[in-house]
Design a protein around this motif. Structure first.
Motif, PDB file in Angstrom:
ATOM      1  N   MET A  22      27.324 -12.914   5.096  1.00 47.79           N
ATOM      2  CA  MET A  22      28.343 -13.843   4.706  1.00 47.79           C
ATOM      3  C   MET A  22      29.590 -13.121   4.220  1.00 47.79           C
ATOM      4  O   MET A  22      30.698 -13.539   4.514  1.00 47.79           O
ATOM      5  N   ILE A  23      29.469 -12.032   3.478  1.00 50.13           N
ATOM      6  CA  ILE A  23      30.642 -11.318   2.975  1.00 50.13           C
ATOM      7  C   ILE A  23      31.159 -10.382   4.050  1.00 50.13           C
ATOM      8  O   ILE A  23      30.428  -9.536   4.562  1.00 50.13           O
ATOM      9  N   GLY A  24      32.432 -10.516   4.401  1.00 53.17           N
ATOM     10  CA  GLY A  24      33.058  -9.640   5.380  1.00 53.17           C
ATOM     11  C   GLY A  24      33.569  -8.367   4.736  1.00 53.17           C
ATOM     12  O   GLY A  24      33.322  -7.269   5.212  1.00 53.17           O
ATOM     13  N   TYR A  25      34.311  -8.548   3.635  1.00 55.41           N
ATOM     14  CA  TYR A  25      34.796  -7.389   2.882  1.00 55.41           C
ATOM     15  C   TYR A  25      35.193  -7.811   1.479  1.00 55.41           C
ATOM     16  O   TYR A  25      35.421  -8.979   1.207  1.00 55.41           O
ATOM     17  N   VAL A  26      35.248  -6.818   0.610  1.00 53.22           N
ATOM     18  CA  VAL A  26      35.703  -6.989  -0.767  1.00 53.22           C
ATOM     19  C   VAL A  26      36.853  -6.012  -0.963  1.00 53.22           C
ATOM     20  O   VAL A  26      36.776  -4.873  -0.509  1.00 53.22           O
ATOM     21  N   THR A  27      37.916  -6.440  -1.606  1.00 58.94           N
ATOM     22  CA  THR A  27      39.056  -5.581  -1.884  1.00 58.94           C
ATOM     23  C   THR A  27      39.211  -5.393  -3.384  1.00 58.94           C
ATOM     24  O   THR A  27      39.170  -6.368  -4.136  1.00 58.94           O
ATOM     25  N   LEU A  28      39.377  -4.149  -3.798  1.00 53.35           N
ATOM     26  CA  LEU A  28      39.663  -3.801  -5.182  1.00 53.35           C
ATOM     27  C   LEU A  28      41.071  -3.222  -5.235  1.00 53.35           C
ATOM     28  O   LEU A  28      41.495  -2.533  -4.302  1.00 53.35           O
ATOM     29  N   GLY A  29      41.771  -3.472  -6.334  1.00 52.24           N
ATOM     30  CA  GLY A  29      43.125  -2.958  -6.485  1.00 52.24           C
ATOM     31  C   GLY A  29      43.143  -1.566  -7.083  1.00 52.24           C
ATOM     32  O   GLY A  29      42.259  -1.187  -7.850  1.00 52.24           O
ATOM     33  N   THR A  30      44.166  -0.800  -6.714  1.00 53.95           N
ATOM     34  CA  THR A  30      44.387   0.517  -7.302  1.00 53.95           C
ATOM     35  C   THR A  30      45.877   0.756  -7.478  1.00 53.95           C
ATOM     36  O   THR A  30      46.694   0.213  -6.735  1.00 53.95           O
ATOM     37  N   ASN A  31      46.198   1.574  -8.463  1.00 60.59           N
ATOM     38  CA  ASN A  31      47.567   2.021  -8.667  1.00 60.59           C
ATOM     39  C   ASN A  31      47.741   3.465  -8.207  1.00 60.59           C
ATOM     40  O   ASN A  31      48.849   3.992  -8.229  1.00 60.59           O
ATOM     41  N   ASP A  32      46.648   4.117  -7.803  1.00 55.75           N
ATOM     42  CA  ASP A  32      46.670   5.519  -7.366  1.00 55.75           C
ATOM     43  C   ASP A  32      45.734   5.647  -6.166  1.00 55.75           C
ATOM     44  O   ASP A  32      44.558   5.978  -6.317  1.00 55.75           O
ATOM     45  N   LEU A  33      46.252   5.366  -4.975  1.00 58.77           N
ATOM     46  CA  LEU A  33      45.420   5.340  -3.776  1.00 58.77           C
ATOM     47  C   LEU A  33      44.757   6.687  -3.475  1.00 58.77           C
ATOM     48  O   LEU A  33      43.556   6.702  -3.162  1.00 58.77           O
ATOM     49  N   PRO A  34      45.445   7.827  -3.563  1.00 56.58           N
ATOM     50  CA  PRO A  34      44.749   9.091  -3.290  1.00 56.58           C
ATOM     51  C   PRO A  34      43.569   9.337  -4.236  1.00 56.58           C
ATOM     52  O   PRO A  34      42.503   9.781  -3.813  1.00 56.58           O
ATOM     53  N   ARG A  35      43.732   9.020  -5.505  1.00 62.99           N
ATOM     54  CA  ARG A  35      42.651   9.197  -6.482  1.00 62.99           C
ATOM     55  C   ARG A  35      41.495   8.252  -6.175  1.00 62.99           C
ATOM     56  O   ARG A  35      40.331   8.652  -6.183  1.00 62.99           O
ATOM     57  N   ALA A  36      41.799   6.992  -5.887  1.00 65.32           N
ATOM     58  CA  ALA A  36      40.760   6.018  -5.567  1.00 65.32           C
ATOM     59  C   ALA A  36      40.041   6.405  -4.272  1.00 65.32           C
ATOM     60  O   ALA A  36      38.816   6.280  -4.170  1.00 65.32           O
ATOM     61  N   THR A  37      40.775   6.888  -3.285  1.00 66.91           N
ATOM     62  CA  THR A  37      40.180   7.303  -2.013  1.00 66.91           C
ATOM     63  C   THR A  37      39.202   8.444  -2.226  1.00 66.91           C
ATOM     64  O   THR A  37      38.079   8.413  -1.700  1.00 66.91           O
ATOM     65  N   ALA A  38      39.576   9.438  -3.003  1.00 67.91           N
ATOM     66  CA  ALA A  38      38.673  10.566  -3.280  1.00 67.91           C
ATOM     67  C   ALA A  38      37.424  10.091  -4.012  1.00 67.91           C
ATOM     68  O   ALA A  38      36.304  10.528  -3.706  1.00 67.91           O
ATOM     69  N   PHE A  39      37.587   9.177  -4.979  1.00 65.92           N
ATOM     70  CA  PHE A  39      36.456   8.633  -5.736  1.00 65.92           C
ATOM     71  C   PHE A  39      35.480   7.935  -4.794  1.00 65.92           C
ATOM     72  O   PHE A  39      34.281   8.220  -4.791  1.00 65.92           O
ATOM     73  N   TYR A  40      35.966   7.027  -3.960  1.00 61.09           N
ATOM     74  CA  TYR A  40      35.080   6.260  -3.087  1.00 61.09           C
ATOM     75  C   TYR A  40      34.532   7.085  -1.924  1.00 61.09           C
ATOM     76  O   TYR A  40      33.402   6.849  -1.485  1.00 61.09           O
ATOM     77  N   ASP A  41      35.287   8.061  -1.416  1.00 61.57           N
ATOM     78  CA  ASP A  41      34.727   8.960  -0.400  1.00 61.57           C
ATOM     79  C   ASP A  41      33.478   9.648  -0.936  1.00 61.57           C
ATOM     80  O   ASP A  41      32.434   9.671  -0.285  1.00 61.57           O
ATOM     81  N   ALA A  42      33.581  10.209  -2.142  1.00 56.19           N
ATOM     82  CA  ALA A  42      32.449  10.937  -2.740  1.00 56.19           C
ATOM     83  C   ALA A  42      31.334   9.998  -3.184  1.00 56.19           C
ATOM     84  O   ALA A  42      30.149  10.272  -2.964  1.00 56.19           O
ATOM     85  N   LEU A  43      31.698   8.890  -3.803  1.00 56.26           N
ATOM     86  CA  LEU A  43      30.695   7.953  -4.306  1.00 56.26           C
ATOM     87  C   LEU A  43      29.881   7.341  -3.174  1.00 56.26           C
ATOM     88  O   LEU A  43      28.649   7.363  -3.193  1.00 56.26           O
ATOM     89  N   LEU A  44      30.552   6.798  -2.181  1.00 54.63           N
ATOM     90  CA  LEU A  44      29.852   6.088  -1.121  1.00 54.63           C
ATOM     91  C   LEU A  44      29.125   7.025  -0.158  1.00 54.63           C
ATOM     92  O   LEU A  44      28.173   6.612   0.512  1.00 54.63           O
ATOM     93  N   ALA A  45      29.505   8.291  -0.124  1.00 54.69           N
ATOM     94  CA  ALA A  45      28.754   9.283   0.665  1.00 54.69           C
ATOM     95  C   ALA A  45      27.327   9.402   0.157  1.00 54.69           C
ATOM     96  O   ALA A  45      26.412   9.720   0.920  1.00 54.69           O
ATOM     97  N   GLU A  46      27.110   9.106  -1.132  1.00 53.31           N
ATOM     98  CA  GLU A  46      25.767   9.160  -1.722  1.00 53.31           C
ATOM     99  C   GLU A  46      24.804   8.197  -1.042  1.00 53.31           C
ATOM    100  O   GLU A  46      23.599   8.396  -1.078  1.00 53.31           O
ATOM    101  N   ILE A  47      25.336   7.142  -0.434  1.00 56.87           N
ATOM    102  CA  ILE A  47      24.461   6.162   0.230  1.00 56.87           C
ATOM    103  C   ILE A  47      24.777   6.049   1.722  1.00 56.87           C
ATOM    104  O   ILE A  47      24.475   5.051   2.362  1.00 56.87           O
TER     105      ILE A  47
END
Length: 120
Positions: A1-26
């Protein structure tokens, strides 16, 4: 049912690095890039996606009180790993990993922008 979820950021490069590393765990990879506006992660294009964007209206991103993204994984070990990784990456603990009720094992955390997530 859920297609996507969007979270806001004020620092896209920092958020991208965080989620690249975090989501690689799974085993989740970045699949979409929206220039300097946002990024999207999923296991496949036809599966639910987690996106991080600078707000379209140009105003600062803020955390939605009561908003949370839940990441479903297939083992307690992965819950432990993703929670631990979030904290290693600078996220903050919102509730330690553990059994919440019968059949529900989860850990809660906030990303670098203060968005609340959990792994269960």
């Amino acid at each position: 049912m859920i297609g996507y979820v969007t979270l806001g950021t004020n620092d896209l490069p920092r958020a991208t690095a965080f989620y690249d590393a975090l989501l690689a765990e799974i085993g989740v990879k970045r699949l979409m890039a929206f220039g300097d506006r946002g990024q999207g992660w999923a296991t496949a294009m036809d599966k639910p996606m987690l996106c991080v964007f600078k707000p379209y209206d140009g105003r600062p991103a803020t955390v939605g009180n009561g908003v949370m993204v839940a990441l479903a994984v297939d083992s307690r070990e992965k819950v432990d790993r993703i929670h631990r990784k979030a904290l290693e990456l600078g996220g903050t603990d919102e509730g330690p990993v553990g059994q919440r009720f019968d059949g529900f094992y989860a850990g809660y955390f906030r990303d670098l922008d203060g968005n609340k997530l959990n792994a269960f």
